[in-house]
Design a protein around this motif. Sequence first.
Motif, PDB file in Angstrom:
ATOM      1  N   GLY A  84       0.840  -1.189   0.030  1.00 35.40           N
ATOM      2  CA  GLY A  84       0.098   0.090  -0.031  1.00 35.40           C
ATOM      3  C   GLY A  84       0.758   1.234   0.162  1.00 35.40           C
ATOM      4  N   GLY A  85       0.311   2.522  -0.352  1.00 40.76           N
ATOM      5  CA  GLY A  85       1.113   3.613  -0.214  1.00 40.76           C
ATOM      6  C   GLY A  85       0.173   4.670  -0.219  1.00 40.76           C
ATOM      7  N   ALA A  86       1.143   5.925  -0.639  1.00 41.00           N
ATOM      8  CA  ALA A  86       0.088   7.150  -0.826  1.00 41.00           C
ATOM      9  C   ALA A  86       0.715   8.066  -1.766  1.00 41.00           C
ATOM     10  CB  ALA A  86       0.032   7.880   0.477  1.00 41.00           C
ATOM     11  N   CYS A  87      -0.154   8.817  -2.683  1.00 42.73           N
ATOM     12  CA  CYS A  87       0.651   9.899  -3.870  1.00 42.73           C
ATOM     13  C   CYS A  87       1.320  11.121  -3.002  1.00 42.73           C
ATOM     14  CB  CYS A  87      -0.350  10.366  -4.558  1.00 42.73           C
ATOM     15  SG  CYS A  87       0.068  11.082  -5.905  1.00 42.73           S
ATOM     16  N   ASP A  88       2.463  10.958  -3.362  1.00 43.33           N
ATOM     17  CA  ASP A  88       3.382  12.179  -2.928  1.00 43.33           C
ATOM     18  C   ASP A  88       3.363  13.526  -3.865  1.00 43.33           C
ATOM     19  OD1 ASP A  88       4.477  10.914  -0.619  1.00 43.33           O
ATOM     20  OD2 ASP A  88       5.605   9.530  -2.347  1.00 43.33           O
ATOM     21  N   CYS A  89       2.399  13.633  -4.678  1.00 41.48           N
ATOM     22  CA  CYS A  89       2.514  14.514  -5.762  1.00 41.48           C
ATOM     23  C   CYS A  89       2.221  15.863  -4.843  1.00 41.48           C
ATOM     24  CB  CYS A  89       1.422  14.519  -6.821  1.00 41.48           C
ATOM     25  SG  CYS A  89       1.495  15.609  -8.121  1.00 41.48           S
ATOM     26  N   GLY A  90       3.083  16.749  -4.887  1.00 43.85           N
ATOM     27  CA  GLY A  90       2.690  18.092  -4.283  1.00 43.85           C
ATOM     28  C   GLY A  90       3.655  18.108  -2.945  1.00 43.85           C
ATOM     29  N   ASP A  91       4.413  17.267  -2.676  1.00 47.36           N
ATOM     30  CA  ASP A  91       4.923  17.068  -1.348  1.00 47.36           C
ATOM     31  C   ASP A  91       6.607  17.636  -1.978  1.00 47.36           C
ATOM     32  OD1 ASP A  91       6.511  16.812   0.997  1.00 47.36           O
ATOM     33  OD2 ASP A  91       5.472  14.938   1.396  1.00 47.36           O
ATOM     34  N   THR A  92       7.193  18.831  -1.319  1.00 48.25           N
ATOM     35  CA  THR A  92       8.410  19.139  -1.791  1.00 48.25           C
ATOM     36  C   THR A  92       9.538  18.539  -0.983  1.00 48.25           C
ATOM     37  OG1 THR A  92       8.124  21.086  -0.231  1.00 48.25           O
ATOM     38  CG2 THR A  92       7.745  21.443  -2.647  1.00 48.25           C
ATOM     39  N   SER A  93       9.263  17.660   0.200  1.00 44.55           N
ATOM     40  CA  SER A  93      10.237  17.116   0.785  1.00 44.55           C
ATOM     41  C   SER A  93      10.582  15.684   0.369  1.00 44.55           C
ATOM     42  CB  SER A  93       9.912  16.970   2.259  1.00 44.55           C
ATOM     43  OG  SER A  93       8.556  15.990   2.521  1.00 44.55           O
ATOM     44  N   VAL A  94       9.729  15.199  -0.620  1.00 45.77           N
ATOM     45  CA  VAL A  94       9.893  13.956  -1.260  1.00 45.77           C
ATOM     46  C   VAL A  94      10.057  13.768  -2.717  1.00 45.77           C
ATOM     47  CG1 VAL A  94       8.472  11.781  -1.472  1.00 45.77           C
ATOM     48  CG2 VAL A  94       8.177  12.971   0.606  1.00 45.77           C
ATOM     49  N   MET A  95       9.664  14.843  -3.309  1.00 43.76           N
ATOM     50  CA  MET A  95       9.893  14.907  -4.867  1.00 43.76           C
ATOM     51  C   MET A  95      10.176  16.383  -5.109  1.00 43.76           C
ATOM     52  SD  MET A  95       6.383  14.010  -6.320  1.00 43.76           S
ATOM     53  CE  MET A  95       6.713  14.224  -8.062  1.00 43.76           C
ATOM     54  N   LYS A  96      10.857  16.553  -6.309  1.00 43.94           N
ATOM     55  CA  LYS A  96      11.154  17.841  -7.049  1.00 43.94           C
ATOM     56  C   LYS A  96       9.772  18.448  -7.535  1.00 43.94           C
ATOM     57  CE  LYS A  96      15.597  16.118  -8.322  1.00 43.94           C
ATOM     58  NZ  LYS A  96      16.503  15.725  -9.515  1.00 43.94           N
ATOM     59  N   GLU A  97       9.836  19.711  -7.628  1.00 44.29           N
ATOM     60  CA  GLU A  97       8.483  20.253  -7.949  1.00 44.29           C
ATOM     61  C   GLU A  97       8.350  20.038  -9.391  1.00 44.29           C
ATOM     62  OE1 GLU A  97       7.971  24.351  -6.651  1.00 44.29           O
ATOM     63  OE2 GLU A  97       9.022  24.059  -5.186  1.00 44.29           O
ATOM     64  N   THR A  98       9.328  19.749 -10.208  1.00 47.14           N
ATOM     65  CA  THR A  98       9.346  19.769 -11.918  1.00 47.14           C
ATOM     66  C   THR A  98       8.487  18.718 -12.101  1.00 47.14           C
ATOM     67  OG1 THR A  98      11.388  18.563 -11.701  1.00 47.14           O
ATOM     68  CG2 THR A  98      11.417  20.857 -12.179  1.00 47.14           C
ATOM     69  N   GLY A  99       8.221  17.692 -11.059  1.00 43.37           N
ATOM     70  CA  GLY A  99       7.380  16.383 -11.529  1.00 43.37           C
ATOM     71  C   GLY A  99       6.082  16.270 -10.953  1.00 43.37           C
ATOM     72  N   PHE A 100       5.569  17.700 -10.423  1.00 47.50           N
ATOM     73  CA  PHE A 100       4.340  17.770  -9.920  1.00 47.50           C
ATOM     74  C   PHE A 100       3.283  17.918 -11.148  1.00 47.50           C
ATOM     75  CE2 PHE A 100       5.959  20.160  -5.712  1.00 47.50           C
ATOM     76  CZ  PHE A 100       6.205  18.866  -5.187  1.00 47.50           C
ATOM     77  N   CYS A 101       2.090  17.488 -10.922  1.00 44.76           N
ATOM     78  CA  CYS A 101       1.025  17.665 -11.770  1.00 44.76           C
ATOM     79  C   CYS A 101       0.304  18.884 -11.937  1.00 44.76           C
ATOM     80  CB  CYS A 101      -0.212  16.611 -11.708  1.00 44.76           C
ATOM     81  SG  CYS A 101      -1.152  16.945 -10.157  1.00 44.76           S
TER      82      CYS A 101
END
Length: 555
Positions: A84-101
């Motif tokens: 299981g998991g959760a979507c990290d889109c929008g979280d700047t501590s986990v991924m770069k902003e260039t990959g946000f939707c």
Amino acid sequence: MMYIQRCDLIETPCISNLTFFSIVSIAVRTYDNATTCGLVWTPNFVAYRCRTCGISPCMSLCTECFKKGNHQRHDFNMFLSQAGGACDCGDTSVMKETGFCDRHGPNKSVNKGNAPRDLMCVAEAMMPRIILRLIQHLRENSKIPGADKTAIQDADSFITMLLDFNNMGGLMRRVMTQALTNPQMYRLLNEVPHPAETEYAQYMAESKRIYDEALRSLPNPETANDDFRDSTAAGPEHLVHKTFLEELVFWTVKFEFPQKVVCLLLNMLPDVDYKEALTRAFVLHYSRISMMLEKSQDPDTLSNRVVHVSVQLFSNESLALRMTEQLNLLHIMVVSLKYMMSKILIRNTLHNSDKNFHYVVDCGKAVMKEHCYWPLVSDLNNVLSHRPVALKFMADDSLLEMWFVFLSMFQGMNVNQRELIQHVEFEPNTYYAAFSAELEASAYPMWALVSHLTDNTTAHLTRKLLTVCLASLMEWFDAINFYNPTVDDSLQVSFHLPLHRYLAVFLCQAVAKQGIMLNEVLPAPDVLHLLMMHPLRVQVSFLLHSLLPFVEDSM
């Protein structure tokens, strides 16, 4: 029975309560300024991971956010989620902003204005009492053996209602998280009212008694107190809950992480303050989780659900670092692993078993065969992927000593004895358990640490680690009564030498990457002779095994 008495909120005949609820929901969503996705999924959900955009190796995206993001020519993969998991889109501590939707991220939020003051007043008044009712239900069913699954099933509609509230957006989510994390509200609603003779007062007194009894049934592991006699570094010996969230996490652990409750806890993670509060509550109960994993009748399912929560919390570097500095997270993890393995130790049979006083894990026990340790090791590997946390791990003398004591439990385990007199009808099935444990619990953390030792600025940490490792090896030699490299037991061998592997890998890193001269860290010649013997025995055994078919053919 679990219920909330429904009141008709509007008397207009042409509008049903459901329609009214929908109108309220739309009004609340109008002021939703959430900047992260936070979609929670259960096992067997198809998700994406982009290594180009990920800051943490555990980042993941739901299908919608991945397709709406810019990931062309990126290093990504689609995977079937196991835990299981959760979507990290929008979280700047986990991924770069260039990959946000196009819907998530701090720079993509739309200012929707401030909500009217009276819009959430009823929700703010009711939410703490709604959560209290859930807590009371869990308390009531904890005293009935085996009623945990039934309790969650009975509360299914109630928890679904809370999930629906959360799905209204950030405004309602904030009301829920404030109710969960407010210590004054928790203390006020849990007080036994006066006079004590009233029916409700008697009910609350009985509820508190059940709760106190449940707390005593889940004590801190004994080894935690042994390792930290004068501190609370391994977690509090007696749990004291200050918020509804902390008690809810306790019941989540006690009931072995029910899926619906796990989803409820994770669905509110887009609230930053709540995420830190949940992480603190999780760390508070961490040592108890290791006990539940050891005793569980279904450790595989429990393991997946534990990691479902922990991976969302420990993938954030700044949060993991705060937990390390403020709540001794690393110490708690290592002590929890030590506790689990210390319960299955047996006398080592390497060389002369009468003179061997070393103890190793019994690979035939369920803890090893069922990989009950996997969630704890996964969490440790997760936090060690963060450079500041890993450097703190290697700089702490007591932590390193504990870690190498833990590694020593695998040193020389699962001894293989070659039989020459009679045919072995059934081979022992402990090989897989032994190799899996050494790979997951020893090798993976080792490579995580090595990845941060890339130049001479960390050379002092490598020296410290080598010193502790060599001291552990010398203690092992003493425990197995091995003082001379010539021993007369060529028919036995252990393939598991994690202490040797640590020494070799960090010696190589020191010389190749950190500018340390070999003669500065190499032990004395007589010690080297001792160090070489067991790895050479493994090589000889492998060579004999490879040549055996040719010998048999020639006979």
